[in-house]
Design a protein around this motif. Structure first.
Motif, PDB file in Angstrom:
ATOM      1  N   ILE A   1       1.196  -1.190   0.364  1.00 27.75           N
ATOM      2  CA  ILE A   1      -0.013  -0.123  -0.105  1.00 27.75           C
ATOM      3  C   ILE A   1       0.705   1.419   0.234  1.00 27.75           C
ATOM      4  O   ILE A   1       2.222   1.107   0.745  1.00 27.75           O
ATOM      5  N   ASN A   2       0.443   2.322  -0.701  1.00 26.18           N
ATOM      6  CA  ASN A   2       0.744   3.649  -0.897  1.00 26.18           C
ATOM      7  C   ASN A   2       1.189   4.474   0.358  1.00 26.18           C
ATOM      8  O   ASN A   2       2.137   4.843   0.944  1.00 26.18           O
TER       9      ASN A   2
ATOM     10  N   TYR B   1       3.214  20.981  -4.360  1.00 28.27           N
ATOM     11  CA  TYR B   1       2.270  22.230  -5.135  1.00 28.27           C
ATOM     12  C   TYR B   1       0.756  21.624  -4.868  1.00 28.27           C
ATOM     13  O   TYR B   1       0.340  20.605  -4.949  1.00 28.27           O
ATOM     14  N   ASP B   2      -0.292  22.183  -5.251  1.00 28.76           N
ATOM     15  CA  ASP B   2      -1.580  21.854  -4.650  1.00 28.76           C
ATOM     16  C   ASP B   2      -2.734  22.041  -5.712  1.00 28.76           C
ATOM     17  O   ASP B   2      -2.745  23.487  -6.436  1.00 28.76           O
ATOM     18  N   PRO B   3      -2.906  21.042  -7.093  1.00 29.30           N
ATOM     19  CA  PRO B   3      -3.548  21.326  -8.174  1.00 29.30           C
ATOM     20  C   PRO B   3      -4.350  21.618  -8.158  1.00 29.30           C
ATOM     21  O   PRO B   3      -5.508  22.311  -8.787  1.00 29.30           O
ATOM     22  N   ASP B   4      -5.925  21.339  -6.343  1.00 34.10           N
ATOM     23  CA  ASP B   4      -7.197  22.002  -6.213  1.00 34.10           C
ATOM     24  C   ASP B   4      -7.360  23.921  -5.820  1.00 34.10           C
ATOM     25  O   ASP B   4      -8.142  23.660  -6.003  1.00 34.10           O
ATOM     26  N   ALA B   5      -5.557  24.066  -5.978  1.00 33.42           N
ATOM     27  CA  ALA B   5      -5.464  25.619  -5.519  1.00 33.42           C
ATOM     28  C   ALA B   5      -6.002  26.633  -6.555  1.00 33.42           C
ATOM     29  O   ALA B   5      -6.608  27.994  -6.628  1.00 33.42           O
TER      30      ALA B   5
ATOM     31  N   GLU C   1      -1.785  15.524  -6.903  1.00 33.76           N
ATOM     32  CA  GLU C   1      -2.257  15.774  -5.830  1.00 33.76           C
ATOM     33  C   GLU C   1      -1.661  16.494  -4.776  1.00 33.76           C
ATOM     34  O   GLU C   1      -0.352  16.201  -5.157  1.00 33.76           O
ATOM     35  N   LEU C   2      -1.892  17.234  -3.800  1.00 30.98           N
ATOM     36  CA  LEU C   2      -1.395  17.927  -2.659  1.00 30.98           C
ATOM     37  C   LEU C   2      -0.263  16.617  -2.054  1.00 30.98           C
ATOM     38  O   LEU C   2       0.881  16.881  -1.645  1.00 30.98           O
ATOM     39  N   GLU C   3      -1.223  15.567  -1.483  1.00 32.97           N
ATOM     40  CA  GLU C   3      -0.603  14.864  -0.739  1.00 32.97           C
ATOM     41  C   GLU C   3       0.663  14.204  -1.138  1.00 32.97           C
ATOM     42  O   GLU C   3       2.103  13.886  -0.493  1.00 32.97           O
ATOM     43  N   SER C   4       0.572  14.132  -2.829  1.00 35.33           N
ATOM     44  CA  SER C   4       1.754  13.052  -3.554  1.00 35.33           C
ATOM     45  C   SER C   4       3.093  14.592  -3.570  1.00 35.33           C
ATOM     46  O   SER C   4       4.581  13.530  -3.972  1.00 35.33           O
ATOM     47  N   SER C   5       2.679  15.157  -3.656  1.00 37.46           N
ATOM     48  CA  SER C   5       3.505  16.303  -4.113  1.00 37.46           C
ATOM     49  C   SER C   5       3.618  16.534  -2.667  1.00 37.46           C
ATOM     50  O   SER C   5       5.328  16.846  -2.167  1.00 37.46           O
TER      51      SER C   5
END
Length: 715
Positions: A73-74, A146-150, A122-126
């Protein structure tokens, strides 16, 4: 649901049924390329040992059940969603991440203190990518996840660098330097833990792990280093110590068995039944040895065999924590000695000639051979006397090959050719660091190399008084002591010495120890000079001519028989070389200078050497005429040509010539020069590419260019 099954068609049904199942758990399948990259990495290493599945939590039905031996798992947060579907988790591995090594140099070029945007889907992945880069040691610049959702309109003023794992389209506009580090690699920790969980330990999987570890960036002290070290230790135990020729057993400080190898089981069959034996239960003989401190090897008897035992205490500071024994069968030691002797033969430490190789049927020679054969059957020291060039080493080699030591080494030492300050260390060896320039590991001497065989000390009359006393002790005690050591080494060696000097006269003159003389002169063999056996000359001449022999007239042969041959067989070889090259005998044969050169001094040395390349007798050394010849440039050129001629002969025989031999042969040809003058001439010839100067017994050899030069001169 995406599913990936790895099948190997060459596996048997039984092997397929024994495969374990690895399930890789993802939250979503939003980034298919990244998902497949992880799957392919696991497959490349473990596809022959496990079935590999992938599941996506957002695609599972509420009542779906998942069964697997290993879940990969990740993030630990996935467990809360997975537990309703899996029921239990027998083995879980967290996916650690890394990058390909090839990107390290580019990342290291980012200026210190720079602001760097780390971009993932994803922010978590960043954030995970930032953590990974910091874990790899990149802390000299400031990383911002970086947060793509921003929103795509977000600006990053002053940011000149962006790092992204294959998410270049997500990098905000205006950042000039984008470093794409590719899809993140699975960390070595994950791969190693999967190997442990699968219980795999074979060369194929280990090779794959090493290759993978070398392709990714990992901290120095991580599992890669630990794995490499433990693997090497395991291989050492399994492949070398376990299969060693010596039986090896290890006990702790309480005398309880800790380890034994395969050979130990053949020496102590009880080891096959249980491993919980004490030292005394295993062998009272070993236990008795253990009562003493570390010392020299000891011999014990087990059954009907003898063994050499080496004991080593294992200490922690001043406390004994264990003890190891190495036990070698006497038969194995003898086999190792035979192998060593074979290697010595391969290195040239052997006797090539036998009595059948000695040419001649004259009564004096036949009588000499008969005496030598009788002497060969004993172990007594032999002193071979004879003029220079009669073949004393040939007789020494023949004696060795006729003796019971013929399967052991033969070591020939020219005592006159080795500098006096080095002769002792060459004969007796030395310990590491015994003197300036000494090999740090020490060196075996000629006597040790000749152990159980024969050592031939040529030109024994030239040994210094100091070394004579040490040789006397060796002959008396059959013991040596290396230079720089205080340990006595027993040797079993047959000594054959040779000289062209009258040692009895040397003793009378105070130049040679009388006690050493009588130790050497146990069995004396005198090799007759060539002038005492003229009937052997035709056969020798024919042998040296080889395929070039076409027969010579009676007049020529009469001249050869009448000549005194002060250089003996060596001079005859040179004469044959001259005849083969020029088609005639040297000039002095035609000038009537071939009268007898009898030894009237009683020393075995003829009164004069007569040159046979200049055509005139050689002036006495040091006379004005001699000095005039030495300074003659034309003579220097003739010496150069003669040296090439001699080396050409050596090349035809397949060996080089040492300086001592060259000086002797030049002397027999009428040229008297010093060792320093010869060195200078050889150095110039080597600079011209006409010869190669070897080290030690390799001698000096003529090159192809030198052979062509020689032929041009002869033509």
């Amino acid at each position: 649901m995406l599913k990936y099954m790895c099948k190997n068609p060459i596996k048997t049904l039984k092997e397929e049924l024994m495969k374990k199942k690895i399930t890789i758990v993802f939250r979503t399948d939003g980034n298919t390329e990244a998902v497949l990259s992880i799957r392919d990495t696991i497959s490349s290493v473990f596809s022959d040992y496990a079935d590999i599945d992938m599941i996506f939590l957002n695609q599972l039905e509420p009542d779906a059940k998942v069964d697997s031996d290993i879940f990969l798992i990740n993030n630990l947060s996935y467990l809360r969603e997975l537990i309703d579907h899996a029921g239990k988790f027998d083995n879980i591995s967290i996916i650690t991440r890394s990058i390909d090594r090839k990107y390290l140099d580019t990342l290291n070029e980012i200026p210190e203190g720079s602001d760097v945007l780390v971009v993932n889907d994803e922010l978590e992945s960043s954030r995970q990518t930032v953590d990974m880069l910091m874990w790899l040691g990149f802390t000299s610049f400031n990383m911002v996840p970086y947060d793509p959702d921003a929103g795509g309109g977000q600006e990053y003023p002053g940011v000149c660098y962006a790092i992204t794992p294959e998410e270049v389209p997500l990098v905000p506009a205006g950042i000039p330097n984008i470093i794409n580090i590719g899809y993140r690699k699975i960390g070595f920790n994950t791969i190693y833990h999967l190997k442990q969980a699968l219980g795999i330990d074979d060369d194929d999987i280990n090779l794959k792990l090493f290759r993978y570890a070398s392709s990714i960036a990992e901290p120095v002290n991580d599992s890669e280093y630990t794995y490499a070290g433990s693997y090497l230790k395991s291989r050492m135990l399994n492949d070398y110590i376990s299969d060693a020729a010596a039986a090896m057993v290890l006990f702790n400080h309480r005398g309880q068995l800790v380890y034994s190898n395969k050979k130990a089981e053949s020496v102590f069959p009880s080891l096959r039944d249980t491993k919980t034996q004490t030292l005394r239960e295993l062998s009272p003989q070993l236990a008795d040895i253990s009562d003493s401190a570390n010392g020299d090897d000891q011999i014990i008897s087990l059954g009907d065999k003898a063994y050499l035992v080496s004991k080593k205490q294992i200490m922690l500071e001043n406390i004994e924590v264990g003890c190891m024994y190495s036990i070698v069968d006497e038969a194995d030691i003898k086999e190792q000695e035979q192998t060593l002797n074979k290697r010595l033969v391969e290195k040239g430490l052997f006797a090539k000639y036998r009595f059948k190789d000695i040419i001649g049927e004259s009564p004096s020679l036949r009588n000499c051979i008969s005496l030598a054969k009788k002497a060969a059957k004993t172990d007594y020291t032999i002193l071979i006397k004879g003029e220079s060039g009669v073949g004393k080493e040939l007789f020494a080699q023949a004696i060795h090959n006729y003796s019971h030591r013929n399967a052991q080494p033969f070591v020939g030492v020219n005592c006159a050719a080795i500098p006096e300050n080095l002769l002792e260390s060459e004969l007796f060896g030395y310990e590491g660091g015994a003197f300036t320039g000494a090999n740090k590991n020490g060196k075996l001497g000629y006597f040790e190399r000749a152990n159980h065989g024969t050592i031939f000390l040529d030109e024994i009359g030239d040994v210094s008084a100091g070394l004579q006393s040490k040789l006397l002790r060796v002959i008396q005690e059959r013991q040596i002591m290396r230079v720089g050591s205080d340990r006595v080494i027993d040797i079993d060696v047959r000594i054959i010495a040779a000289t062209n000097k009258d040692l009895y006269k040397e003793v009378a003159d105070g130049k040679f120890r009388n006690d050493l003389y009588y130790r050497l002169n146990v069995l004396q063999i005198r090799v007759p000079p060539l002038r005492e056996r003229p009937d052997d000359i035709p056969e020798l001449f024919r042998t040296f001519m080889g395929s070039d022999y076409l027969g010579i007239g009676n007049d020529t042969m009469d001249k050869l028989k009448a000549y005194g041959w002060p250089g003996n067989i060596r001079e005859l070889e040179n004469c044959v070389l001259y005849y083969k090259t020029l088609g005639e005998l040297p000039e002095h044969f035609n000038a009537g200078l071939h009268g007898s050169c009898e030894d009237t001094s009683g020393t075995g040395v003829p009164p004069a050497d007569i040159g046979h390349t200049i055509g005139t007798p050689l002036p006495p050394a040091g006379s004005p005429a001699s000095e005039e010849i030495r300074s003659d440039q034309d003579l220097d050129e003739r010496i150069r040509k003669s040296i090439l001629l001699l080396l050409g002969r050596g090349n035809a025989l397949g060996h080089g010539l040492g300086r001592t031999v060259i000086l002797s042969q030049l002397k027999s040809m009428g040229f008297v020069i010093s060792d320093g003058q010869l060195r200078a001439i050889l150095s110039r010839l080597a600079d011209e590419g006409l010869l190669l100067i070897g080290k030690g017994r390799q001698g000096t050899k003529i090159t192809n260019l030198g052979i062509r030069k020689q032929k041009e001169v002869d033509s």
